[in-house]
Scaffold this motif. Structure first.
Motif, PDB file in Angstrom:
ATOM      1  N   LEU A  79      14.221  90.228-113.246  1.00 10.02           N
ATOM      2  CA  LEU A  79      14.272  89.894-114.666  1.00 10.02           C
ATOM      3  C   LEU A  79      12.929  90.161-115.346  1.00 10.02           C
ATOM      4  N   GLU A  80      11.835  89.929-114.615  1.00 10.84           N
ATOM      5  CA  GLU A  80      10.496  90.196-115.161  1.00 10.84           C
ATOM      6  C   GLU A  80      10.311  91.674-115.478  1.00 10.84           C
ATOM      7  N   ASN A  81      10.910  92.536-114.656  1.00 13.89           N
ATOM      8  CA  ASN A  81      10.798  93.981-114.861  1.00 13.89           C
ATOM      9  C   ASN A  81      11.920  94.547-115.729  1.00 13.89           C
ATOM     10  N   ASN A  82      12.737  93.644-116.259  1.00 14.76           N
ATOM     11  CA  ASN A  82      13.822  94.053-117.156  1.00 14.76           C
ATOM     12  C   ASN A  82      14.746  95.084-116.511  1.00 14.76           C
ATOM     13  N   CYS A  83      15.037  94.889-115.246  1.00 13.41           N
ATOM     14  CA  CYS A  83      15.918  95.814-114.523  1.00 13.41           C
ATOM     15  C   CYS A  83      17.338  95.763-115.082  1.00 13.41           C
ATOM     16  N   LYS A  84      18.012  96.882-114.992  1.00  8.81           N
ATOM     17  CA  LYS A  84      19.425  96.900-115.349  1.00  8.81           C
ATOM     18  C   LYS A  84      20.222  96.289-114.198  1.00  8.81           C
ATOM     19  N   ILE A  85      21.173  95.435-114.566  1.00 11.43           N
ATOM     20  CA  ILE A  85      21.978  94.730-113.573  1.00 11.43           C
ATOM     21  C   ILE A  85      23.450  94.869-113.932  1.00 11.43           C
ATOM     22  N   ILE A  86      24.242  95.214-112.955  1.00  9.96           N
ATOM     23  CA  ILE A  86      25.694  95.278-113.134  1.00  9.96           C
ATOM     24  C   ILE A  86      26.300  94.118-112.358  1.00  9.96           C
ATOM     25  N   ASP A 144      23.366  87.907-122.100  1.00  9.36           N
ATOM     26  CA  ASP A 144      22.855  88.256-123.425  1.00  9.36           C
ATOM     27  C   ASP A 144      21.335  88.172-123.533  1.00  9.36           C
ATOM     28  N   GLN A 145      20.703  87.570-122.533  1.00  6.96           N
ATOM     29  CA  GLN A 145      19.236  87.470-122.520  1.00  6.96           C
ATOM     30  C   GLN A 145      18.591  88.589-121.694  1.00  6.96           C
TER      31      GLN A 145
END
Length: 256
Positions: A79-86, A144-145
């Motif tokens: 989350l800190e690195n704003n990774c894309k998550i599916i 959404d965050q």
């Protein structure tokens, strides 16, 4: 002879991490897992166990990593690195049935006992990776965050081309119809069931016994109707109603 060999292999022990039941190897390496350093271009695929990841895994992507962890136990670097998550969610009744059969054939998980016993364990959330309810709601509330694409297994079965298009757009890939159709074909359940790269048949029989239940078993929607008794279904519906009262997610899971 294969069944005897499987029976002689000891199942992995389990323990708790932050109140969530986990296989012992996960518990033993928890510090290492928690401190895992994600890269900004990583793609993380997350599901509750046996919720249908195969289509997502087969789609072109950056480095693809997979987890069954609930979001509150996700290593912070993602989350800190704003990774894309599916995230892929599945009807809980089908999830329960599929997870039960996965326990039966996989020595990396506790013995599920009878179907009746596993039904009770699942309802109580006393299964590896914790309660289904907390898992799907936790990821839903976070979507959404953060950069989280929340998909539903049933949608992937109903209209795979549309869901793969959605997934491709999320990871920044533009796919023409020909490529899309090829991906739809290779990620269809029947094709993947025959693919050694996807069906886990290369795992030694003492760890995963496909004669008990194949890793890719049915992949259908509604198989729970072949397992639940009327009484179990009534109990499940009441429990579901209580535990999902605080979320709009209920509109996405149609049981009947």
């Amino acid at each position: 002879m294969e069944d005897l060999k499987f029976d002689s292999t000891k199942r992995l022990a389990v323990d708790y991490v932050e109140g969530i039941l986990q296989p012992k190897p996960t518990c033993d390496t928890w510090d290492q897992i928690w401190n895992f350093q994600a890269r900004p271009d990583d793609l993380l695929i997350s599901t509750y166990p046996k919720a249908g990841l195969e289509q997502a895994n087969a789609t072109p992507s950056p480095r693809a990593l997979k987890t069954h962890l609930p979001i509150h136990l996700l290593p912070p670097s993602f989350l800190e690195n704003n990774c894309k998550i599916i995230y892929v969610a599945r009807n809980p009744k089908d999830s329960m049935v599929s997870y039960y059969h996965f326990h039966r054939m996989n020595k990396g998980l506790p013995d599920p006992g009878t179907w009746e016993e596993f039904f009770e364990s699942f309802l109580a959330g006393k299964v590896c990776w914790g309660p289904w309810y907390d898992h799907v709601k936790g990821w839903w509330d976070a979507k959404d965050q953060h950069r989280i694409l929340y998909l539903f297994y049933e949608d992937m079965k109903r209209n795979p081309k549309h869901e793969i298009q959605k997934l491709a757009a999320f990871i920044g890939k533009s796919l023409d119809d020909k490529v899309l159709d090829k991906i739809v074909h290779h990620t269809s359940f029947d094709v993947m069931k025959q693919n050694p790269m996807a069906n886990y048949t290369s795992v030694p029989v003492e760890f995963m016994n496909h004669s008990i239940s194949p890793f890719l078993r049915k992949g259908t929607v509604g198989d729970w109707k072949n397992h639940f008794t009327v009484a179990q279904n009534d109990r499940f519906d009441e429990d579901y109603k209580q535990k999902m009262a605080d979320t709009i997610l209920t509109s996405h899971f149609q049981f009947l």
